[in-house]
Enzyme design. Structure first.
Site, PDB file in Angstrom:
ATOM      1  N   GLU A   1       0.854  -1.199   0.000  1.00  0.00           N
ATOM      2  CA  GLU A   1       0.000   0.000   0.000  1.00  0.00           C
ATOM      3  C   GLU A   1       0.886   1.244   0.000  1.00  0.00           C
ATOM      4  O   GLU A   1       1.989   1.209   0.537  1.00  0.00           O
ATOM      5  CB  GLU A   1      -0.819   0.030   1.298  1.00  0.00           C
ATOM      6  CG  GLU A   1      -2.261  -0.407   1.175  1.00  0.00           C
ATOM      7  CD  GLU A   1      -3.146   0.699   0.608  1.00  0.00           C
ATOM      8  OE1 GLU A   1      -2.688   1.490  -0.236  1.00  0.00           O
ATOM      9  OE2 GLU A   1      -4.313   0.765   1.025  1.00  0.00           O
TER      10      GLU A   1
ATOM     11  N   ASP B   1      -4.868   5.297   5.739  1.00  0.00           N
ATOM     12  CA  ASP B   1      -5.500   6.521   6.239  1.00  0.00           C
ATOM     13  C   ASP B   1      -6.598   6.113   7.219  1.00  0.00           C
ATOM     14  O   ASP B   1      -6.328   5.849   8.398  1.00  0.00           O
ATOM     15  CB  ASP B   1      -6.038   7.282   5.026  1.00  0.00           C
ATOM     16  CG  ASP B   1      -6.370   8.717   5.322  1.00  0.00           C
ATOM     17  OD1 ASP B   1      -6.882   8.994   6.417  1.00  0.00           O
ATOM     18  OD2 ASP B   1      -6.136   9.582   4.469  1.00  0.00           O
TER      19      ASP B   1
END
Ligand code: PRP
Length: 177
Positions: free
Chosen positions: A91, A95
């Site tokens: 990734e 978040d």
């Protein structure tokens, strides 16, 4: 926020750690989450000194703003069984954690020999993350970050460094999803 040479040093160190973490004779599949991870993945795999395969997943959140929608779309999926393979999901940024929380159970259902996560940036704001990443490049601030694969409405992915979109603090607390 993260200049090119600092990113390169960190990516090299992560590649060395990943190389050492897996038995050399066991299959390793590096699964990149597009689009955001494409530059990180390209640099990272060249620092992993062992045989590996590469494939991609395309997952995108709805909308083009700076606030997460909580919905994701699976646009491309290799649909392969991962049986017998170590899978390392790569990734660019964690978040809200929504993306990983949806993907991890799906990937675990394909029975990989192991499933680990590697992210360049981790905002450490996700609550109830189903799986913590084993490798993290940098703990990132709660700002909207762009560059080195990360976009804002598809712009800025080609910047060789990572910057904050905030010029006056207005992006504080906004999300990259
Ligand atoms: C971004 C980023 C991560 C995800 C992280 O992807 O690349 O995959 O959001 O956010 P979360 O932890 O809140 O789920 P985005 O959906 O914007 O697509 P992109 O990778 O094509 O830029």
């Amino acid at each position: 926020m993260y200049p090119e040479d600092e990113i390169a040093r960190r990516v090299t160190a992560m590649g060395e750690e990943i190389t050492a973490a897996y038995p050399a004779d066991e299959p390793l599949l590096i699964l990149g989450l597009l689009k955001g991870s494409f530059i990180f993945l390209a640099d990272l795999v060249r620092k992993i000194a062992r045989p590996l395969h590469v494939d991609f997943l395309v997952v995108s959140s709805y909308g083009s703003g700076t606030v997460t929608s909580g919905e994701i779309r699976l646009l491309y999926d290799p649909e392969a069984s991962f049986e017998g393979q170590h899978v390392l999901l790569v990734e660019d940024i964690i978040d809200s954690g929504t993306t990983l929380n949806r993907l991890v159970p799906l990937l675990e259902g394909r029975r990989p020999k192991s499933l680990e996560l590697c992210t360049l940036l981790h905002k450490r704001i996700a609550r109830g993350l189903v799986k913590e990443p084993r490798w993290v490049g940098f703990d990132a601030p709660g700002e909207f970050l762009i560059g080195y694969g990360l976009d804002h409405s598809e712009d800025y992915r080609n910047l060789p460094f990572i910057a904050s979109l905030a010029v006056d603090g207005s992006a504080e607390g906004s999300t990259n999803a």
